[in-house]
Design a protein around this motif. Structure first.
Motif, PDB file in Angstrom:
ATOM      1  N   THR A  37       0.979  -1.257   0.086  1.00 44.09           N
ATOM      2  CA  THR A  37      -0.158  -0.017  -0.345  1.00 44.09           C
ATOM      3  C   THR A  37       0.876   0.854   0.263  1.00 44.09           C
ATOM      4  OG1 THR A  37      -2.213  -1.148   1.263  1.00 44.09           O
ATOM      5  CG2 THR A  37      -1.525   0.985   1.377  1.00 44.09           C
ATOM      6  N   ARG A  38       1.855   1.152   0.951  1.00 45.36           N
ATOM      7  CA  ARG A  38       2.552   2.511   0.253  1.00 45.36           C
ATOM      8  C   ARG A  38       3.556   2.269  -0.206  1.00 45.36           C
ATOM      9  NH1 ARG A  38       5.238   0.456   6.384  1.00 45.36           N
ATOM     10  NH2 ARG A  38       3.257   1.272   7.553  1.00 45.36           N
ATOM     11  N   ALA A  39       3.752   1.877  -1.473  1.00 46.04           N
ATOM     12  CA  ALA A  39       4.512   1.289  -2.330  1.00 46.04           C
ATOM     13  C   ALA A  39       3.290   2.072  -3.261  1.00 46.04           C
ATOM     14  CB  ALA A  39       5.606   0.300  -2.288  1.00 46.04           C
ATOM     15  N   GLY A  40       2.048   1.550  -3.276  1.00 48.09           N
ATOM     16  CA  GLY A  40       1.268   2.061  -3.846  1.00 48.09           C
ATOM     17  C   GLY A  40       1.657   1.445  -5.836  1.00 48.09           C
ATOM     18  N   ASP A  41       1.334   2.045  -6.562  1.00 47.40           N
ATOM     19  CA  ASP A  41       2.092   1.897  -7.541  1.00 47.40           C
ATOM     20  C   ASP A  41       3.495   1.978  -8.837  1.00 47.40           C
ATOM     21  OD1 ASP A  41       1.681   4.743  -8.323  1.00 47.40           O
ATOM     22  OD2 ASP A  41       0.610   5.053 -10.195  1.00 47.40           O
ATOM     23  N   ARG A  42       4.446   2.146  -6.984  1.00 42.90           N
ATOM     24  CA  ARG A  42       6.112   2.580  -7.633  1.00 42.90           C
ATOM     25  C   ARG A  42       6.554   0.889  -7.646  1.00 42.90           C
ATOM     26  NH1 ARG A  42       8.735   7.242  -5.358  1.00 42.90           N
ATOM     27  NH2 ARG A  42       6.938   8.853  -5.334  1.00 42.90           N
ATOM     28  N   ALA A  43       7.400   1.298  -8.732  1.00 45.51           N
ATOM     29  CA  ALA A  43       8.338   0.357  -9.022  1.00 45.51           C
ATOM     30  C   ALA A  43       9.432   0.624  -7.434  1.00 45.51           C
ATOM     31  CB  ALA A  43       9.141   0.183 -10.494  1.00 45.51           C
ATOM     32  N   LEU A  44       9.370  -0.833  -6.995  1.00 48.03           N
ATOM     33  CA  LEU A  44      10.412  -1.633  -5.274  1.00 48.03           C
ATOM     34  C   LEU A  44      11.215  -1.709  -5.743  1.00 48.03           C
ATOM     35  CD1 LEU A  44      10.596   0.118  -2.511  1.00 48.03           C
ATOM     36  CD2 LEU A  44       8.836  -2.435  -2.008  1.00 48.03           C
ATOM     37  N   VAL A  45      12.460  -0.830  -5.124  1.00 46.94           N
ATOM     38  CA  VAL A  45      14.014  -1.065  -5.869  1.00 46.94           C
ATOM     39  C   VAL A  45      14.531  -2.105  -4.910  1.00 46.94           C
ATOM     40  CG1 VAL A  45      16.640  -1.188  -6.370  1.00 46.94           C
ATOM     41  CG2 VAL A  45      14.670  -0.159  -7.907  1.00 46.94           C
ATOM     42  N   VAL A  46      14.806  -3.321  -4.168  1.00 50.43           N
ATOM     43  CA  VAL A  46      15.490  -3.798  -2.439  1.00 50.43           C
ATOM     44  C   VAL A  46      16.250  -3.455  -3.057  1.00 50.43           C
ATOM     45  CG1 VAL A  46      14.846  -4.323  -1.358  1.00 50.43           C
ATOM     46  CG2 VAL A  46      13.072  -3.956  -2.328  1.00 50.43           C
ATOM     47  N   GLY A  47      17.553  -3.306  -1.936  1.00 46.86           N
ATOM     48  CA  GLY A  47      18.916  -4.295  -1.646  1.00 46.86           C
ATOM     49  C   GLY A  47      18.404  -4.687   0.383  1.00 46.86           C
ATOM     50  N   VAL A  48      19.252  -5.012   0.603  1.00 48.44           N
ATOM     51  CA  VAL A  48      19.822  -5.479   1.927  1.00 48.44           C
ATOM     52  C   VAL A  48      21.226  -6.317   2.002  1.00 48.44           C
ATOM     53  CG1 VAL A  48      19.453  -7.698   3.470  1.00 48.44           C
ATOM     54  CG2 VAL A  48      17.360  -6.791   1.504  1.00 48.44           C
ATOM     55  N   ASP A  49      21.896  -5.767   2.671  1.00 48.32           N
ATOM     56  CA  ASP A  49      23.374  -5.635   2.613  1.00 48.32           C
ATOM     57  C   ASP A  49      23.724  -5.256   4.129  1.00 48.32           C
ATOM     58  OD1 ASP A  49      24.381  -5.255  -0.214  1.00 48.32           O
ATOM     59  OD2 ASP A  49      23.106  -4.020   0.378  1.00 48.32           O
ATOM     60  N   PRO A  75      11.476   9.752 -11.372  1.00 48.33           N
ATOM     61  CA  PRO A  75      11.163   9.444  -9.807  1.00 48.33           C
ATOM     62  C   PRO A  75       9.928   8.946  -9.084  1.00 48.33           C
ATOM     63  CG  PRO A  75      11.693  11.585 -10.908  1.00 48.33           C
ATOM     64  CD  PRO A  75      11.274  10.668 -11.921  1.00 48.33           C
ATOM     65  N   ARG A  76       9.036   9.424  -9.566  1.00 49.37           N
ATOM     66  CA  ARG A  76       7.542   9.349  -8.294  1.00 49.37           C
ATOM     67  C   ARG A  76       6.828   8.280  -8.632  1.00 49.37           C
ATOM     68  NH1 ARG A  76       4.381  14.173 -12.016  1.00 49.37           N
ATOM     69  NH2 ARG A  76       5.420  12.656 -13.194  1.00 49.37           N
ATOM     70  N   ARG A  77       7.572   6.671  -9.611  1.00 51.03           N
ATOM     71  CA  ARG A  77       6.439   6.348  -9.689  1.00 51.03           C
ATOM     72  C   ARG A  77       8.027   5.092  -9.476  1.00 51.03           C
ATOM     73  NH1 ARG A  77       1.768   5.122 -12.337  1.00 51.03           N
ATOM     74  NH2 ARG A  77       2.891   3.340 -13.028  1.00 51.03           N
ATOM     75  N   LEU A  78       9.394   5.433  -8.503  1.00 55.88           N
ATOM     76  CA  LEU A  78      10.072   4.711  -8.455  1.00 55.88           C
ATOM     77  C   LEU A  78      10.940   4.893  -6.754  1.00 55.88           C
ATOM     78  CD1 LEU A  78      12.116   2.243  -9.534  1.00 55.88           C
ATOM     79  CD2 LEU A  78      14.156   4.250 -10.154  1.00 55.88           C
ATOM     80  N   SER A  79      10.455   3.770  -6.265  1.00 59.49           N
ATOM     81  CA  SER A  79      10.861   3.600  -5.330  1.00 59.49           C
ATOM     82  C   SER A  79      12.317   2.610  -4.740  1.00 59.49           C
ATOM     83  CB  SER A  79       9.830   3.358  -3.229  1.00 59.49           C
ATOM     84  OG  SER A  79       9.152   4.432  -3.666  1.00 59.49           O
ATOM     85  N   LEU A  80      13.115   3.383  -3.486  1.00 57.24           N
ATOM     86  CA  LEU A  80      14.153   2.558  -2.762  1.00 57.24           C
ATOM     87  C   LEU A  80      14.535   2.237  -1.874  1.00 57.24           C
ATOM     88  CD1 LEU A  80      17.314   1.256  -3.227  1.00 57.24           C
ATOM     89  CD2 LEU A  80      17.955   3.387  -2.237  1.00 57.24           C
ATOM     90  N   LEU A  81      14.256   0.956  -1.413  1.00 61.98           N
ATOM     91  CA  LEU A  81      14.512   0.673   0.373  1.00 61.98           C
ATOM     92  C   LEU A  81      15.595   0.311   0.476  1.00 61.98           C
ATOM     93  CD1 LEU A  81      12.869  -0.406   2.715  1.00 61.98           C
ATOM     94  CD2 LEU A  81      11.935  -1.917   1.365  1.00 61.98           C
TER      95      LEU A  81
END
Length: 85
Positions: A37-49, A75-81
């Motif tokens: 829900t928080r990500a909505g229609d955004r693409a989510l880029v996930v990195g775990v390090d 950039p309004r449709r892309l998020s980095l976690l």
């Protein structure tokens, strides 16, 4: 003294692969039901390090910044976690 034990730290790659193949994009691997829900229609880029200068975290953040500046990326449709431990 308690007995010594070897306790591996990491992920079960095969289990993650199976879950990725079986799950929808919004439900894969999230224990937080609000994340999609928080990500909505955004693409989510996930990195775990691990938090280690040798892991290239600064370079990854600069690359994400360059990605956001590309003309065909909104950039309004892309998020980095980025998760660091």
């Amino acid at each position: 003294l308690p007995p010594l034990a070897t306790i591996p730290v990491g992920i079960d790659v095969d289990a993650v692969r199976r879950e990725a193949m079986a799950s929808s994009r919004t439900s894969f691997g999230t224990s937080d039901p609000l994340l999609p829900t928080r990500a909505g229609d955004r693409a989510l880029v996930v990195g775990v390090d691990r938090l280690d200068p040798a892991k290239g975290i600064c370079e990854r953040l600069r690359a994400y910044e360059r990605l956001l500046g590309m003309p065909d990326v909104d950039p309004r449709r892309l998020s980095l976690l980025q998760v660091l431990s």
